[in-house]
Scaffold this active site. Structure first.
Site, PDB file in Angstrom:
ATOM      1  N   HIS A  53      21.221  18.447  62.167  1.00  0.00           N
ATOM      2  CA  HIS A  53      21.762  19.769  62.442  1.00  0.00           C
ATOM      3  C   HIS A  53      23.287  19.698  62.362  1.00  0.00           C
ATOM      4  O   HIS A  53      23.902  18.834  62.973  1.00  0.00           O
ATOM      5  CB  HIS A  53      21.309  20.195  63.850  1.00  0.00           C
ATOM      6  CG  HIS A  53      22.009  21.390  64.383  1.00  0.00           C
ATOM      7  ND1 HIS A  53      22.586  21.411  65.636  1.00  0.00           N
ATOM      8  CD2 HIS A  53      22.222  22.623  63.858  1.00  0.00           C
ATOM      9  CE1 HIS A  53      23.121  22.587  65.871  1.00  0.00           C
ATOM     10  NE2 HIS A  53      22.915  23.349  64.800  1.00  0.00           N
ATOM     11  N   HIS A  97      31.687  24.711  62.326  1.00  0.00           N
ATOM     12  CA  HIS A  97      30.642  25.002  63.302  1.00  0.00           C
ATOM     13  C   HIS A  97      31.019  26.268  64.045  1.00  0.00           C
ATOM     14  O   HIS A  97      31.905  26.256  64.893  1.00  0.00           O
ATOM     15  CB  HIS A  97      30.482  23.832  64.276  1.00  0.00           C
ATOM     16  CG  HIS A  97      29.292  23.973  65.170  1.00  0.00           C
ATOM     17  ND1 HIS A  97      28.916  23.012  66.069  1.00  0.00           N
ATOM     18  CD2 HIS A  97      28.370  24.960  65.290  1.00  0.00           C
ATOM     19  CE1 HIS A  97      27.829  23.385  66.710  1.00  0.00           C
ATOM     20  NE2 HIS A  97      27.493  24.585  66.263  1.00  0.00           N
TER      21      HIS A  97
END
Length: 355
Positions: A53, A97
């Site tokens: 991830h 992110h």
């Protein structure tokens, strides 16, 4: 145009590296696939793979990092699915992110110079045709799988052996704006894959309930989001302090337990298991994958967990949380206003038998 000449050149270098690796394996191609001879005759939809991830979100002393090691090490250790988010940062594609002010993993160009696997995240909703010039200029389209249909059930995907034999080592999914009539190798994710929930903060919350899909979940491949967050100033951020338990083979909230739940619920294990800090558990994520695949786990040395104020350990929860909180406080206030849960996957790309 967002895709600059330098990015095309980087992609071309990626293809050359991929072809060199393929040539080095010609003699054994289709005999060992993704580390196991048993996989060569099995459909892609009938194999469980470990994925990372936010694979590019690597580093220490930043609350938004999800991995301790770069993607080259991830692939070396056995990761076969890489996920990331791409943002248009003032005209440059950056892998960030949630926000580039919060965690900037560098440019897509830099990402492409390091790995064999190309990953594109369409978080800014670009049309599929915006990606096509890069694929074509770098000759990536020739090694990309083109099924000719927009969706397929898990059982209809080709075997790893046939994909390798045909030289089609790239499979790309986009979560939005995929259009196989214009770009046949960019496939729609949610027509082919369904996902479980994400941004979970409790080990008891992992289940096998469908969270996102645009197809028949009884036949689609599926992905479990198995990474635990903690709330810092009301925002979910990666929780490395519990990574040993989260990535474990067994126990409450473990990866093994969620896979078992899915096998009971769906009658089959997930195709993809997305994790944070994959090396925590000393290879346990790969052991879970082997068990789900019904093969013997071939234990090997992998990267060692990094114990720091950012990555922490199972015994360093308070220290890790404190540093995560400080990191968030250090982010400019305008960035904080833009921090919000986002779609986990905008694009995924898979490769096998790379090493």
């Amino acid at each position: 145009m967002l895709f600059t000449k330098s990015i095309v050149q980087a992609a071309a270098a990626l293809v050359l590296l991929s072809l060199n690796i393929e040539a080095a394996h010609v003699s054994s191609r289709a005999t060992v696939c993704n580390g196991y001879s048993e996989f060569c005759g099995r459909s892609l939809g009938n194999i469980t793979m470990v994925g990372t991830h936010d694979s590019y979100a690597v580093g220490v002393n930043n609350l938004a990092t999800n991995q301790d090691y770069d993607i080259t090490q991830q692939l070396t250790d056995g990761v076969r699915m890489l996920q990331s988010q791409a943002h248009n940062n003032s005209g440059t594609i950056e892998l960030c992110h949630t926000s580039c002010g919060l965690q900037d993993g560098g440019s897509l160009q830099d990402y492409l110079t390091k790995v064999v696997v190309l990953l594109i995240v369409n978080i800014d909703d670009m049309p599929a045709t915006a990606f096509a010039p890069v694929f074509e200029a770098a000759n990536v389209s020739g090694i990309s799988y083109q099924p000719g249909v927009s969706s397929m059930p898990a059982s209809s995907w080709p075997t790893l052996g046939s994909l390798i034999d045909n030289g089609t080592r790239l499979i790309t999914f986009l979560d939005n704006h995929a259009d196989i009539t214009t770009v046949p190798y960019l496939l729609d994710e949610f027509s082919n894959i369904w996902e479980t929930s994400f941004d979970l903060t409790s080990q008891t919350a992992f289940d096998c309930t469908v969270n996102r899909s645009n197809g028949d979940t009884s036949t689609q491949m599926f992905l479990i989001n198995h990474f635990l967050d903690q709330l810092i100033l009301g925002q979910p951020v990666p929780d490395p302090s519990q990574a040993n338990e989260t990535n474990a083979v067994s126990g409450t909230g473990s990866l093994g337990a969620q896979v078992a739940t899915c096998q009971s619920t769906m009658g089959r294990p997930p195709t993809f298991m997305l994790v944070d800090f994959y090396e925590y558990g000393n290879g346990s994520v790969f052991e879970v994958a082997a068990a789900a695949n019904g093969v013997t786990y071939n234990a090997k040395a992998i990267a060692t967990p990094i114990t720091s104020s950012s990555s922490g350990s199972s015994s360093g929860s308070s220290s890790s949380s404190s540093n995560h909180a400080q990191a968030l406080l250090d982010v400019p206030s305008m960035t904080l206003l833009r921090v919000a849960p986002v779609m986990i996957i905008s694009g995924i790309l898979f490769a096998w038998n790379l090493f």
